[in-house]
Enzyme design. Structure first.
Site, PDB file in Angstrom:
ATOM      1  N   GLU A  85      48.745  98.078   9.098  1.00  0.00           N
ATOM      2  CA  GLU A  85      46.804  98.132   9.114  1.00  0.00           C
ATOM      3  C   GLU A  85      46.008  98.484   9.813  1.00  0.00           C
ATOM      4  O   GLU A  85      45.674  96.993  10.142  1.00  0.00           O
ATOM      5  CB  GLU A  85      46.925  97.996   7.501  1.00  0.00           C
ATOM      6  CG  GLU A  85      45.762  98.677   6.966  1.00  0.00           C
ATOM      7  CD  GLU A  85      45.611  97.196   5.500  1.00  0.00           C
ATOM      8  OE1 GLU A  85      44.343  97.913   4.477  1.00  0.00           O
ATOM      9  OE2 GLU A  85      45.707  96.528   5.125  1.00  0.00           O
ATOM     10  N   ASP A 143      36.533  91.581   2.441  1.00  0.00           N
ATOM     11  CA  ASP A 143      36.867  91.009   3.564  1.00  0.00           C
ATOM     12  C   ASP A 143      36.782  89.476   3.325  1.00  0.00           C
ATOM     13  O   ASP A 143      35.547  88.967   3.167  1.00  0.00           O
ATOM     14  CB  ASP A 143      36.772  91.523   4.740  1.00  0.00           C
ATOM     15  CG  ASP A 143      37.443  92.449   4.979  1.00  0.00           C
ATOM     16  OD1 ASP A 143      38.107  93.373   4.785  1.00  0.00           O
ATOM     17  OD2 ASP A 143      37.206  94.248   5.642  1.00  0.00           O
TER      18      ASP A 143
END
Length: 252
Positions: free
Chosen positions: A36, A47
């Site tokens: 990924e 994130d």
């Protein structure tokens, strides 16, 4: 013990193009089934600090989306049998035009798109563009979704769904309990295969969800290892491969 399938997350170009390739090769040596690859973005919404810092480091070099796609193309040429998914945020995909972006991604060797801030039922044509270019749109399910909305996603016919194992940002450890397994069961009840991630960093966690997912997803743990060992290609490769082997249940 059967091997646990692993989707391993990397930030394209971090900390350098060369070391990013070293890390990717080590992940595959360690048993990663899917890479990924995140395109660095300046304002990520999901994130944690490790990935945010990695993105900032790469962007400060003037790294562009085209550079990320070239990196992916390099990986695809070297490892044509390894599936590659792009993880990006909507603005990077939408700005050049979703159809144009998906065409370029497919040409680089991408097989799947993960865009967390494009909802599955308002995706601006992402699913259609992916299909046209031989890729899959992999929507994201989160525990914060209402039961009604989660059910709608589960039965929408997507071959794969990325299940975020908890709310919040990536990078902190996730406790795998009954609630987690119940959530995964709900996400998969329509027949979609599940990639489960967010805070997976050790073999114990991987084993706890392995029976409920197609593949586990790990990212921040690898970014932290890369950051820690970026002064030595050899140490970086050994540490990344060892962690991949731990997560896949194939530790030496």
């Amino acid at each position: 013990m059967a091997k646990i399938k692993l989707m391993a997350h990397l930030v394209a170009g971090y900390p350098t193009e060369e070391l990013s390739l070293v890390a990717a090769r080590a992940l595959i040596s360690g048993g990663a089934d899917i890479l990924e690859i995140q395109l660095p973005f300046s304002d990520p919404s999901a994130d944690g600090p490790a990935i945010q810092t990695a993105c900032t480091t790469v962007l400060e070099r003037g790294y562009r989306t085209a550079d990320g796609l070239r990196f992916i193309s390099t990986l695809h040429r070297e490892f044509p049998q390894t599936s590659i998914a792009v993880m990006s945020y909507a603005s990077l995909v939408y700005t050049p035009g979703i159809a144009a972006f998906c065409k370029k991604a497919s040409e680089a060797g991408v097989t799947g798109m993960i865009v967390p801030d494009l909802p599955f039922d308002q995706d601006e044509g992402l699913t259609e563009a992916c299909t046209k270019n031989g890729m899959l749109n992999i929507p994201v399910a989160a525990p914060s979704m209402s039961a009604e909305r989660l059910g709608k996603l589960a039965h929408a016919g997507f071959p794969y769904i990325y299940a975020a194992l908890r709310v919040g940002i990536t990078g902190t450890d996730t406790t795998i309990g009954k609630d987690t397994l119940d959530f995964l069961s709900k996400v998969s009840e329509g027949g979609s295969r599940i990639y489960g991630g967010f805070g997976i960093s050790n073999g114990t966690q991987a084993r706890a969800i392995a029976g409920s997912v197609e593949a586990i997803v790990a990212g921040s743990v690898f970014v932290r290892i890369i950051t820690e060992h970026k002064s030595s290609k050899e140490e970086l490769a050994l540490a990344v491969e060892a962690k991949a082997r731990e997560l896949t249940g194939q530790a030496l």
